[in-house]
Design a protein around this motif. Structure first.
Motif, PDB file in Angstrom:
ATOM      1  N   UNK A 131       8.602  91.725  59.236  1.00 30.62           N
ATOM      2  CA  UNK A 131       9.529  91.855  57.752  1.00 30.62           C
ATOM      3  C   UNK A 131      10.650  92.180  58.189  1.00 30.62           C
ATOM      4  N   UNK A 132      10.910  92.898  58.824  1.00 35.03           N
ATOM      5  CA  UNK A 132      12.621  93.340  59.490  1.00 35.03           C
ATOM      6  C   UNK A 132      12.783  91.574  59.248  1.00 35.03           C
ATOM      7  N   UNK A 133      12.432  90.979  60.570  1.00 37.14           N
ATOM      8  CA  UNK A 133      13.027  89.809  60.387  1.00 37.14           C
ATOM      9  C   UNK A 133      13.468  89.094  59.287  1.00 37.14           C
ATOM     10  N   UNK A 134      11.889  88.891  59.070  1.00 38.56           N
ATOM     11  CA  UNK A 134      12.367  88.311  57.377  1.00 38.56           C
ATOM     12  C   UNK A 134      13.755  89.204  56.445  1.00 38.56           C
ATOM     13  N   UNK A 135      13.800  89.824  56.556  1.00 37.51           N
ATOM     14  CA  UNK A 135      14.833  90.609  54.987  1.00 37.51           C
ATOM     15  C   UNK A 135      15.827  89.990  55.915  1.00 37.51           C
ATOM     16  N   UNK A 136      16.247  90.046  57.527  1.00 38.91           N
ATOM     17  CA  UNK A 136      17.763  90.066  57.668  1.00 38.91           C
ATOM     18  C   UNK A 136      17.712  88.492  57.525  1.00 38.91           C
ATOM     19  N   UNK A 137      17.390  88.114  57.991  1.00 40.25           N
ATOM     20  CA  UNK A 137      17.199  86.111  57.615  1.00 40.25           C
ATOM     21  C   UNK A 137      17.731  85.395  55.690  1.00 40.25           C
ATOM     22  N   UNK A 138      16.105  86.558  55.575  1.00 37.58           N
ATOM     23  CA  UNK A 138      17.388  86.537  53.744  1.00 37.58           C
ATOM     24  C   UNK A 138      18.875  86.411  53.480  1.00 37.58           C
ATOM     25  N   UNK A 139      19.531  88.441  54.437  1.00 40.44           N
ATOM     26  CA  UNK A 139      20.500  88.739  54.649  1.00 40.44           C
ATOM     27  C   UNK A 139      21.834  86.983  54.932  1.00 40.44           C
ATOM     28  N   UNK A 186      20.650  84.181  54.790  1.00 39.95           N
ATOM     29  CA  UNK A 186      21.211  83.297  54.054  1.00 39.95           C
ATOM     30  C   UNK A 186      22.006  83.464  52.820  1.00 39.95           C
ATOM     31  N   UNK A 187      21.876  84.546  52.504  1.00 34.31           N
ATOM     32  CA  UNK A 187      23.326  84.934  51.230  1.00 34.31           C
ATOM     33  C   UNK A 187      24.657  85.084  51.783  1.00 34.31           C
ATOM     34  N   UNK A 188      24.370  85.796  52.919  1.00 34.87           N
ATOM     35  CA  UNK A 188      25.902  85.616  53.711  1.00 34.87           C
ATOM     36  C   UNK A 188      26.491  84.012  53.723  1.00 34.87           C
ATOM     37  N   UNK A 189      25.473  83.371  54.142  1.00 33.73           N
ATOM     38  CA  UNK A 189      25.758  81.869  54.626  1.00 33.73           C
ATOM     39  C   UNK A 189      26.662  80.957  53.369  1.00 33.73           C
ATOM     40  N   UNK A 190      25.539  81.273  52.037  1.00 40.41           N
ATOM     41  CA  UNK A 190      25.901  80.773  51.296  1.00 40.41           C
ATOM     42  C   UNK A 190      26.616  81.786  50.212  1.00 40.41           C
ATOM     43  N   UNK A 191      26.878  82.560  50.303  1.00 38.96           N
ATOM     44  CA  UNK A 191      28.627  83.643  50.011  1.00 38.96           C
ATOM     45  C   UNK A 191      29.735  82.728  50.819  1.00 38.96           C
ATOM     46  N   UNK A 192      29.433  82.300  51.675  1.00 39.62           N
ATOM     47  CA  UNK A 192      30.792  82.127  52.642  1.00 39.62           C
ATOM     48  C   UNK A 192      30.841  80.040  52.041  1.00 39.62           C
ATOM     49  N   UNK A 193      29.963  79.691  51.905  1.00 40.33           N
ATOM     50  CA  UNK A 193      29.834  78.492  51.628  1.00 40.33           C
ATOM     51  C   UNK A 193      30.751  78.130  49.883  1.00 40.33           C
ATOM     52  N   UNK A 228      16.241  85.996  42.473  1.00 36.60           N
ATOM     53  CA  UNK A 228      17.555  87.456  41.824  1.00 36.60           C
ATOM     54  C   UNK A 228      18.847  87.629  43.168  1.00 36.60           C
ATOM     55  N   UNK A 229      19.332  88.279  42.454  1.00 37.74           N
ATOM     56  CA  UNK A 229      20.652  88.791  43.866  1.00 37.74           C
ATOM     57  C   UNK A 229      20.328  89.194  44.593  1.00 37.74           C
ATOM     58  N   UNK A 230      20.385  88.767  45.766  1.00 36.53           N
ATOM     59  CA  UNK A 230      20.298  89.788  46.865  1.00 36.53           C
ATOM     60  C   UNK A 230      21.671  89.979  47.558  1.00 36.53           C
ATOM     61  N   UNK A 231      22.333  90.477  46.538  1.00 31.69           N
ATOM     62  CA  UNK A 231      23.746  90.829  47.078  1.00 31.69           C
ATOM     63  C   UNK A 231      24.683  90.429  46.891  1.00 31.69           C
ATOM     64  N   UNK A 232      25.026  88.843  46.865  1.00 39.13           N
ATOM     65  CA  UNK A 232      26.066  87.643  46.869  1.00 39.13           C
ATOM     66  C   UNK A 232      26.670  87.270  45.784  1.00 39.13           C
ATOM     67  N   UNK A 233      26.463  88.678  44.609  1.00 38.50           N
ATOM     68  CA  UNK A 233      26.575  88.030  43.707  1.00 38.50           C
ATOM     69  C   UNK A 233      26.362  86.940  42.624  1.00 38.50           C
ATOM     70  N   UNK A 234      24.812  85.990  43.039  1.00 39.76           N
ATOM     71  CA  UNK A 234      24.224  84.910  42.984  1.00 39.76           C
ATOM     72  C   UNK A 234      22.895  84.738  42.622  1.00 39.76           C
ATOM     73  N   UNK A 235      22.892  83.949  41.459  1.00 37.43           N
ATOM     74  CA  UNK A 235      21.477  84.189  40.920  1.00 37.43           C
ATOM     75  C   UNK A 235      21.008  82.782  40.296  1.00 37.43           C
ATOM     76  N   UNK A 236      19.645  82.796  41.505  1.00 31.93           N
ATOM     77  CA  UNK A 236      18.436  81.356  41.279  1.00 31.93           C
ATOM     78  C   UNK A 236      18.052  81.029  40.115  1.00 31.93           C
ATOM     79  N   UNK A 237      18.644  80.193  39.443  1.00 28.94           N
ATOM     80  CA  UNK A 237      17.821  79.641  38.127  1.00 28.94           C
ATOM     81  C   UNK A 237      17.734  78.445  37.544  1.00 28.94           C
ATOM     82  N   UNK A 238      16.124  78.065  37.061  1.00 26.82           N
ATOM     83  CA  UNK A 238      15.398  77.012  36.929  1.00 26.82           C
ATOM     84  C   UNK A 238      15.409  76.211  35.507  1.00 26.82           C
ATOM     85  N   UNK A 239      16.348  75.004  35.132  1.00 23.05           N
ATOM     86  CA  UNK A 239      15.718  74.765  33.580  1.00 23.05           C
ATOM     87  C   UNK A 239      14.803  74.106  33.464  1.00 23.05           C
ATOM     88  N   UNK A 240      14.316  72.978  34.136  1.00 22.89           N
ATOM     89  CA  UNK A 240      13.430  72.400  34.106  1.00 22.89           C
ATOM     90  C   UNK A 240      13.138  72.104  36.057  1.00 22.89           C
TER      91      UNK A 240
END
Length: 612
Positions: free
Chosen positions: A413-421, A423-430, A573-585
């Motif tokens: 669980x801790x590994x998954x949490x760190x991986x999510x973090x 990914x969020x930092x990588x996304x913010x960097x992009x 939902x927002x994981x602390x990087x200021x972005x939320x993933x949504x879907x229209x269809x």
């Protein structure tokens, strides 16, 4: 029926009656107010009671609530907390809809009553003034008539007297005429005031008083209706919470019906199962044939000079009778005076002659454990100091396996949490790379490296516990498929090499079970790549909805355009990087700034949170 016609002469009694009606209303308000206080106190006591018996976090009580009976009790506590909330609702509604409203109405009622009786007293004062004027004119008319009669008699007396001069007679006649004129004037005034009084009295009893009393009657009837409505509201407020209270009670009944004694019994087995096998039968020792007695390998009278012990996974060990001696007390290791056959890998010596069972049993009970190597000495010292070994080797096999499995799950669980973090930092960097005005990408490198280092540490830690878990599962007897360890992140493979100093099961200084392995033992763990687990992901389910607060032009890769007021589905939902993933269809999804949308998460997902 009208108070104005029926009770035209009961002004004072009506005044007392209306005041009594207001007193009754105030008494009812006081009653409801005290009822709300009782409801609040009752709700508070229920909440305190529920809180008092709630299990403390990170305590032994929390572990006990795994059992269905304890879960039913916990559900009862939670339902009673909701039950208390309904009594708070009753108190709040009665305060706002009855107490406050009636208190305001009483003030208005007092003002209205005061105004009506003020008008009534004013009309009374008017008629009393007219009556006083009439009485005054009447008395004056009566007095003038008497004076006129007296003057007339005096004139007649003077006129009949021959000794009175003609001048005195004339004077008496003029005085009589004046008195008669004054009487006539008083008569006219009296007549005028009488007519005025009669008119005022008619208006008073047939117009003013009926109108005033009619208003007082309407006021009183409104008060009575208001009390009736309040009593009805009083009952309705209680009735409104009955369905919810019924649901609370239904929840308690459902929790009671979910009690499963078989499941609780299985949990007891899982909690206390040691993993050891029951001891074998003690063979009969024939004392009629000295020097030829034999004992089975599983009896208490095993020779301390037997050959090299076998290492079998899932097989029987030497100390299986220790549960009969003391709870959780393993058998002692071979004494120092054992034959060379006790040395691992040494030549096997022939079987020695057996001693009497009672003598061997006494030795078995009084012998002290021997620590074979420095590693065992360190472990013994740590156990004496109260420290728990990292690999939980002080526990019986089954309990050790459960602890290791729990540790592996926590690390995953801790590994998954760190991986999510990460990914969020990588996304913010992009995002920063594509939009430099939003931030400096280089500022995230240190954080990204720190998170990657944490992931690597956790992976190594997980591999270590996976190896210990594989070792324990290899030593335990064969278990069912459902009870085998299921690992979602690592495939482990164990090939332990047992050192000479740890071939026998040892007894730790505090009597707990240990199973030694040398530092040279190697456990090979093959870890799969984390990314392979997520190559074929299914579409993420919607966890809520969101409404666009502003228009966003998604021009960069990975983003999506939204229009102000548009409603879309939230899939991440927002994981602390200021972005939320949504879907229209199904084919159109992406990221939008969290500040551009208002998010409503499903309560069944992760709890309702709103980001604005």
């Amino acid at each position: 029926m009208s108070w104005g016609t029926e009770l035209w002469d009961q002004f004072d009694n009506l005044e007392k009656h209306t005041q009594w009606g207001i007193d009754i209303l105030e008494k009812y308000i006081k009653f409801v107010k005290e009822r709300t206080e009782i409801e609040l106190n009752y709700a508070k006591q229920l909440r305190n009671l529920s809180k008092k018996y709630q299990p403390k976090k990170n305590s032994k009580e929390e572990e006990e609530y795994r059992y269905t009976a304890c879960q039913a009790f916990l559900s009862t506590l939670n339902e009673m907390n909701d039950y208390a909330g309904q009594h708070e609702v009753i108190s709040e509604n009665m305060t706002s809809q009855i107490t406050v409203e009636l208190a305001r109405y009483v003030q208005e009622l007092k003002q209205e009553r005061k105004s009506h009786f003020h008008d009534g007293r004013k009309a009374q004062q008017q008629i009393e003034t007219c009556w006083k004027q009439l009485e005054s004119s009447k008395r004056r008319f009566e007095r003038d008539c008497r004076e006129a009669d007296r003057a007339q008699q005096y004139f007649e007396k003077m006129d009949a007297d021959i000794n009175v001069t003609k001048a005195d007679v004339e004077k008496a006649r003029q005085q009589a005429q004046i008195r008669h004129q004054m009487a006539d004037d008083s008569k006219a005034d009296y007549s005028s005031y009488l007519q005025k009084f009669n008119l005022e009295q008619h208006e008073y009893y047939h117009t003013h008083i009926p109108n005033i009393f009619q208003k007082i009657q309407e006021m009183e009837e409104r008060r009575i209706v208001r009390i009736g409505e309040s009593v009805k509201t009083y009952a309705e407020l209680d009735r409104q919470v009955i369905p919810i209270i019924g649901k609370c009670l239904d929840g308690i009944v459902t929790a009671a019906e979910s009690v499963d004694p078989k499941n609780d019994s299985q949990l007891v087995v899982e909690a206390y199962k040691s993993g050891f096998e029951p001891p074998g039968d003690i063979e009969f020792e024939d004392y009629t044939q000295p020097m030829k007695r034999t004992v089975s390998d599983n009896s208490l009278s095993n020779s301390r000079g037997d050959g090299k012990p076998e290492l079998k996974f899932g097989g029987k060990s030497k100390g299986k009778l220790w549960p009969f001696i003391k709870k959780n007390k393993p058998p002692p290791p071979p004494p120092a005076s054992a034959s060379p056959s006790a040395v691992p890998n040494g030549p096997q010596s022939p079987k020695q002659q057996k001693e009497p069972l009672s003598h061997r049993f006494n030795e078995f009970m009084t012998s002290k454990p021997k620590i074979h190597c420095f590693r065992s000495l360190k472990r013994g010292l740590s156990l004496k100091l109260g420290a728990t070994p990292e690999d939980f080797s002080n526990l019986p096999p089954e309990q050790r396996r459960k602890k290791l499995q729990q540790k592996v799950d926590e690390l995953n669980k801790e590994i998954q949490k760190e991986m999510d973090q990460r990914d969020a930092i990588t996304k913010m960097k992009d995002v920063y790379l594509k939009n430099p005005q939003m931030g400096d990408p280089a500022s995230l490198d240190h954080k990204l490296a720190e998170v990657s280092q944490n992931i690597e540490k956790l992976r190594l830690e997980a591999q270590k516990f996976e190896a210990w878990l594989a070792e324990v599962e290899g030593r335990l007897p064969a278990r069912g498929e459902q009870s085998r360890r299921q690992s979602g992140l690592y495939d482990t493979q164990s090939a332990p090499a047992v050192n000479n100093c740890a071939q026998d099961r040892e007894s730790s200084p505090d009597g707990s079970y240990t199973e030694e392995q040398s530092q040279e033992s190697e456990v090979k763990v093959l870890a799969t790549d984390f990314d392979d687990e997520f190559d074929d992901e299914e579409p993420l389910p919607a966890i809520g909805t969101c409404k666009a607060l502003y228009t966003f032009e998604g021009q960069n890769e990975g983003t999506i355009s939204v229009v102000e007021g548009e409603t879309l589905y939230v899939i991440e939902e927002d994981k602390g990087d200021g972005w939320t993933r949504i879907r229209r269809n199904e084919d159109e999804e992406g990221y939008v700034p969290t500040s551009y949308v208002e998010v409503y998460l499903d309560k069944n997902a992760k709890g309702a949170k709103t980001y604005i």
